[in-house]
Enzyme design. Sequence first.
Site, PDB file in Angstrom:
ATOM      1  N   ASP A 162       0.854  -1.205   0.000  1.00  0.00           N
ATOM      2  CA  ASP A 162       0.000   0.000   0.000  1.00  0.00           C
ATOM      3  C   ASP A 162       0.883   1.246   0.000  1.00  0.00           C
ATOM      4  O   ASP A 162       1.684   1.429   0.908  1.00  0.00           O
ATOM      5  CB  ASP A 162      -0.901  -0.036   1.250  1.00  0.00           C
ATOM      6  CG  ASP A 162      -2.018   0.980   1.194  1.00  0.00           C
ATOM      7  OD1 ASP A 162      -2.012   1.834   0.288  1.00  0.00           O
ATOM      8  OD2 ASP A 162      -2.894   0.920   2.074  1.00  0.00           O
ATOM      9  N   HIS A 186      -9.941  -1.097  -7.282  1.00  0.00           N
ATOM     10  CA  HIS A 186      -9.580   0.069  -6.459  1.00  0.00           C
ATOM     11  C   HIS A 186      -8.666   1.017  -7.236  1.00  0.00           C
ATOM     12  O   HIS A 186      -8.858   2.235  -7.207  1.00  0.00           O
ATOM     13  CB  HIS A 186      -8.906  -0.439  -5.182  1.00  0.00           C
ATOM     14  CG  HIS A 186      -8.542   0.641  -4.223  1.00  0.00           C
ATOM     15  ND1 HIS A 186      -9.483   1.460  -3.627  1.00  0.00           N
ATOM     16  CD2 HIS A 186      -7.322   1.062  -3.752  1.00  0.00           C
ATOM     17  CE1 HIS A 186      -8.873   2.319  -2.828  1.00  0.00           C
ATOM     18  NE2 HIS A 186      -7.569   2.109  -2.891  1.00  0.00           N
TER      19      HIS A 186
HETATM   20  C1  HEM Z   1      -9.808   0.263   2.820  1.00  0.00           C
HETATM   21  C2  HEM Z   1      -8.965   1.248   2.695  1.00  0.00           C
HETATM   22  C3  HEM Z   1      -7.906   1.256   1.622  1.00  0.00           C
HETATM   23  C4  HEM Z   1      -6.980   0.283   1.328  1.00  0.00           C
HETATM   24  C5  HEM Z   1      -6.759  -1.041   2.052  1.00  0.00           C
HETATM   25  C6  HEM Z   1      -6.235   0.768   0.186  1.00  0.00           C
HETATM   26  C7  HEM Z   1      -5.219   0.057  -0.426  1.00  0.00           C
HETATM   27  C8  HEM Z   1      -4.608   0.424  -1.614  1.00  0.00           C
HETATM   28  C9  HEM Z   1      -3.642  -0.355  -2.329  1.00  0.00           C
HETATM   29  C10 HEM Z   1      -3.169  -1.739  -1.907  1.00  0.00           C
HETATM   30  C11 HEM Z   1      -3.275   0.325  -3.430  1.00  0.00           C
HETATM   31  C12 HEM Z   1      -2.280  -0.102  -4.520  1.00  0.00           C
HETATM   32  C13 HEM Z   1      -0.869   0.292  -4.268  1.00  0.00           C
HETATM   33  C14 HEM Z   1      -0.625   1.777  -4.187  1.00  0.00           C
HETATM   34  O1  HEM Z   1      -0.414   2.450  -5.183  1.00  0.00           O
HETATM   35  O2  HEM Z   1      -0.662   2.269  -3.073  1.00  0.00           O
HETATM   36  C15 HEM Z   1      -3.985   1.580  -3.391  1.00  0.00           C
HETATM   37  C16 HEM Z   1      -3.864   2.577  -4.328  1.00  0.00           C
HETATM   38  C17 HEM Z   1      -4.487   3.777  -4.261  1.00  0.00           C
HETATM   39  N1  HEM Z   1      -5.435   4.159  -3.347  1.00  0.00           N
HETATM   40 FE1  HEM Z   1      -6.124   3.056  -1.804  1.00  0.00          FE
HETATM   41  N2  HEM Z   1      -6.700   1.992  -0.172  1.00  0.00           N
HETATM   42  C18 HEM Z   1      -7.743   2.316   0.664  1.00  0.00           C
HETATM   43  C19 HEM Z   1      -8.514   3.459   0.629  1.00  0.00           C
HETATM   44  C20 HEM Z   1      -8.338   4.489  -0.268  1.00  0.00           C
HETATM   45  C21 HEM Z   1      -9.104   5.696  -0.282  1.00  0.00           C
HETATM   46  C22 HEM Z   1     -10.249   6.014   0.681  1.00  0.00           C
HETATM   47  C23 HEM Z   1      -8.589   6.463  -1.294  1.00  0.00           C
HETATM   48  C24 HEM Z   1      -8.980   7.840  -1.766  1.00  0.00           C
HETATM   49  C25 HEM Z   1      -9.955   8.566  -1.256  1.00  0.00           C
HETATM   50  C26 HEM Z   1      -7.511   5.736  -1.905  1.00  0.00           C
HETATM   51  C27 HEM Z   1      -6.733   6.193  -2.943  1.00  0.00           C
HETATM   52  C28 HEM Z   1      -5.796   5.443  -3.610  1.00  0.00           C
HETATM   53  C29 HEM Z   1      -5.024   5.934  -4.744  1.00  0.00           C
HETATM   54  C30 HEM Z   1      -5.055   7.343  -5.331  1.00  0.00           C
HETATM   55  C31 HEM Z   1      -4.211   4.889  -5.165  1.00  0.00           C
HETATM   56  C32 HEM Z   1      -3.195   4.901  -6.328  1.00  0.00           C
HETATM   57  C33 HEM Z   1      -3.898   4.698  -7.649  1.00  0.00           C
HETATM   58  C34 HEM Z   1      -2.864   4.690  -8.775  1.00  0.00           C
HETATM   59  O3  HEM Z   1      -2.496   5.773  -9.224  1.00  0.00           O
HETATM   60  O4  HEM Z   1      -2.407   3.612  -9.149  1.00  0.00           O
HETATM   61  N3  HEM Z   1      -7.388   4.530  -1.260  1.00  0.00           N
HETATM   62  N4  HEM Z   1      -4.788   1.621  -2.282  1.00  0.00           N
END
Ligand code: HEM
Length: 339
Positions: free
Chosen positions: A144, A217
């Site tokens: 993450d 996601h």
């Molecule tokens: C249950 C809660 C969440 C979990 C477990 C989670 C987990 C992850 C994971 C594993 C990734 C892929 C690796 C990375 O680039 O970091 C990711 C990407 C991302 N997450 Fe989350 N996330 C959560 C909530 C959120 C929320 C609430 C937002 C925005 C309001 C968000 C925004 C993003 C963004 C912008 C990316 C990168 C997308 C990209 O450009 O590839 N995440 N998240």
Amino acid sequence: MVTQQFVAPPARAALFLVLTVNEGSEEVVRDVLADLSSITRSVSFRIPDDELNCVLGIGAEFWDRMFALPRPKGLHPFVPLEGPRHSAPGTPGDLLLHVRAHHMDVCFELSRQVMNRLRGHAVVIDETHGFKYFDERDLLGFVDGTENPEGAAAPAAVLIDDEDPDYAGGSYVIVQKYTHDLGAWGALPIEEQERVIGRSKLEDVEMPDAVKPVNSHVHLNTIIDADGVQRQILRDNMPFGELGTEEFGTYFIGYAADPGVIEQMLRNMFLGSPPGNTDRILDFSTARTGTLFFTPTVDFLDDVPGPGPAAAPAEVAPVDADAPTTDLGIGGLRTAAAH
Ligand code: HEM
């Protein structure tokens, strides 16, 4: 101008404190804000290798109680979302402390010193002690934070600039505490989990667009503006968990110069893009809290502005004993159930 340290290497430990401030305690808080740099120094100087870092955020309604200044343009209460399947609640919060270090003892000590000053003046709405899991993974087992902006792109994504010159160098932060249904998640085959996130689990490689599901996601959080430029935010999520209560989760924290970018991501996730196409991560994750804060510069905090008219009526106008009294409604905007 000195900014708070939003951009920091991933920490091993973090302590998140969301507080509401009791009515009449505004001046106590003002003193604590002004002393925050020195309280932080008094802890961090003794253990410099721990890279202790504390970011402080101020909620919209509390801003109005504290300052006569106009609100920073993007500061407003968190907008709750009610989607077809999932909801993102808005929850109270006047102050946020986001404390990071290599070890929890240091985070705890700084938070304890701040809370010693606030005892009797603030209510802890949420306290989450986050830890870094193997390989920077969350409790779903995925790495993450990989696609966070790096180098010059990080401050560009996070720091307010000419669009609001009075608050340049500040930022906005949204926090949400999510709990996971790890039983249901664990029952999914790994290939299916990868389709939920949009990246491979072991090697953390993003799926090609041709195969990445539109309800993944990553797909729903990739925001491209009208000029074809990707809008980025800076995340510093931390896992948390308790074995006894089986509460396992991710504390989401996202910083942005424009909170509208994070809000667009949340609408995509909870309402769907197109509408109804919601984020599959929410089938296994429930948002329990949601609050938006403005994070000012260090200069603002060190030299914290004086009270707004509601907090210091006597300084605004001499008291006229014959004049009709006015209910100045200190904190009258508050609706939080916590009070
Ligand atoms: C249950 C809660 C969440 C979990 C477990 C989670 C987990 C992850 C994971 C594993 C990734 C892929 C690796 C990375 O680039 O970091 C990711 C990407 C991302 N997450 Fe989350 N996330 C959560 C909530 C959120 C929320 C609430 C937002 C925005 C309001 C968000 C925004 C993003 C963004 C912008 C990316 C990168 C997308 C990209 O450009 O590839 N995440 N998240």
